[in-house]
Design an enzyme around this catalytic site. Structure first.
Site, short mmCIF file in Angstrom:
data_model
loop_
_atom_site.label_atom_id
_atom_site.label_comp_id
_atom_site.label_asym_id
_atom_site.label_seq_id
_atom_site.Cartn_x
_atom_site.Cartn_y
_atom_site.Cartn_z
N ASP A 104 3.89 -3.39 -1.20
CA ASP A 104 3.05 -4.28 -1.22
C ASP A 104 1.86 -4.21 -0.08
OD1 ASP A 104 5.40 -3.32 0.21
OD2 ASP A 104 6.04 -4.93 1.46
N HIS A 136 -1.62 -1.20 10.53
CA HIS A 136 -1.65 -2.71 10.29
C HIS A 136 -3.04 -3.44 11.41
CE1 HIS A 136 2.79 -3.20 9.54
NE2 HIS A 136 2.44 -2.74 8.72
N GLU A 154 8.49 -4.48 0.99
CA GLU A 154 9.08 -3.93 2.28
C GLU A 154 8.11 -4.61 3.49
OE1 GLU A 154 9.79 -1.23 5.50
OE2 GLU A 154 7.05 -1.89 4.95
N GLU A 155 7.35 -5.23 3.49
CA GLU A 155 6.81 -5.82 4.90
C GLU A 155 8.05 -7.02 5.10
OE1 GLU A 155 5.24 -4.22 6.88
OE2 GLU A 155 3.63 -2.88 6.09
ZN LIG Z 1 3.71 -1.38 7.72
ZN LIG Z 2 4.57 0.33 5.33
#
Ligand SMILES: [Zn+2]
Ligand SMILES: [Zn+2]
Length: 402
Positions: free
Chosen positions: A80, A366, A138-139
């Site tokens: 993702d 990020h 995962e996020e």
């Molecule tokens: Zn991340």
């Molecule tokens: Zn990550």
């Protein structure tokens, strides 16, 4: 550097998968295009596909049965992307506005496809069974993909598991890991405020949720600094605050929402943080005459690397990168990682591979300009494949240990 033979030659293909995924990022549980690419490539390699086995519909597992006795080893990648704008100027930049692979999951997915390809090409030298796990979300959103995959029971036969994440703390050729507790627990939260909207010129005729939200943001900062044991680490971050219409200059809104995350290494501290948050939200709202609700979304427990599996992975990684490029971390990370759900059930190791670009500024995960050095990919592919081979040489776990 001692890459596995043939790994370097896979880089053009792996890079092309990575860039294809990078240009078409998808948010958690919506990885339809990415999942289709993974399925297509695994099938082309002659692997069996396991799909549609849990609520996370985009999850895919590639199964490589060698037909020879041995344990079941799972390797995992996340697929993702993040809800943010890609600000890089590269040919493979995101074509989806507001969605960006700024955490490197595109690289994780492409690298695991590369490992699957290598293992498939070398299946005559392997024994036991390999499960290549391509995981959504995962996020987030909650509960994240790993929890759903684990709860589906599809990994109940897995004896050992390995996962990896890119790191911008080092360049290609470095591997980092830690035995025992390695990453924090993670919770997300939303705080919904509601009150009576009013004219900006007459705040006394309603509630000012913007002032209320600001007081809550300030108060939450005192949890870690003033209310917790100073020797118990925690992080409380408010990451978004929305109230009113953009550009509105004379309307005080009737609703506001604050969202963020909490990280801890101890379950008691984790609960205490939320108890204090609840008190603060209720009391500040009462002071301001409005109402507030705290919605907690527990994401993952803290991640613990199994000492025995981690020791084997460290040896495997050192064979590839050399002992001097193997960094043993002594402090856990405040980052959380939903690989924790696997590590709770299956003796596992999660490691980081250096991927910082060798030239230009380094932007971490990020960041809207995050990118990585693809020369890191054959390194992690070699480490993962070698770790898999070492783990396939171990005895399967006893039923009583499961
Ligand atoms: Zn991340
Ligand atoms: Zn990550």
């Amino acid at each position: 550097m001692n890459l596995l033979p043939g790994m370097e030659e896979l880089l053009p293909q792996v890079s092309s998968w990575r860039r294809e995924i990078h240009a078409h990022p998808e948010l958690g549980f919506q990885e339809v295009r990415t999942s289709a690419l993974v399925r297509r490539e695994l099938e082309a390699m002659g692997l069996e596909l396991i799909t549609d086995f849990c609520e996370a519909k985009t999850a895919v597992i590639g199964l490589l049965r060698t037909g020879r006795e041995g344990p079941v080893v799972a390797l995992r990648a996340d697929m993702d992307a993040l809800p943010m704008q890609d600000e890089k100027d590269v040919p493979y930049r995101s074509q989806n506005p507001g969605v960006c692979h700024a955490c490197g999951h595109d690289a994780h997915t492409a690298a695991l496809l590369g490992v699957a390809r290598w293992c498939s090409d070398h299946r005559e030298e392997l024994h036991g069974t390999l499960k290549f796990v391509f995981q959504p979300a995962e996020e987030g959103p909650a509960p994240g993909g790993a929890k759903l995959i684990v709860e589906s029971g599809i990994l109940d036969d897995v004896d050992y598991m390995v996962g990896a994440h890119q790191a911008s703390a080092a360049g290609p050729g470095y591997i980092m890991t830690k035995s025992g507790v390695a990453a924090a627990s993670g919770d997300f939260f939303d705080i919904h405020l509601s009150g009576k909207g009013t004219h900006g010129a007459s705040p006394d005729c309603g509630n000012d949720l913007i002032v209320t939200a600001s007081q809550i943001v300030e108060a939450l900062q005192t949890i870690v600094s003033r209310r917790l044991d100073p020797l118990q680490p925690a992080v409380v971050s408010v990451c978004s605050l929305h109230a009113g219409e953009p550009g509105a200059k004379n309307v005080l809104p009737a609703k506001a929402i604050l969202s963020g995350t909490v990280r801890t290494f101890d379950e008691g501290v984790r609960d205490k943080v939320f108890e204090l948050m609840e008190q603060m939200v209720q009391n500040i709202c009462a002071l301001n005459g409005c109402t507030g609700t705290l919605d907690r979304q527990p994401m993952f427990p803290s991640l613990a690397n199994d000492p025995r599996v981690t020791a084997l992975v460290i040896d495997a990684a050192a064979d590839v990168v050399g002992r001097d490029h193997m960094i043993l971390i002594d402090q856990p990370s405040t980052g959380s990682e939903d690989f924790a759900w696997y590590s709770q059930r299956i003796p596992s190791c999660f490691y980081m591979f250096g991927a910082a670009p060798s030239s230009g500024p380094v932007y971490g995960g990020h960041h809207p300009k995050f990118d990585l050095d693809e020369n890191a990919l054959p390194v992690t592919m070699s480490v993962m494949a070698r770790a898999a081979m070492v783990l396939l040489d171990q005895a399967p776990r006893k039923k009583s240990d499961r």
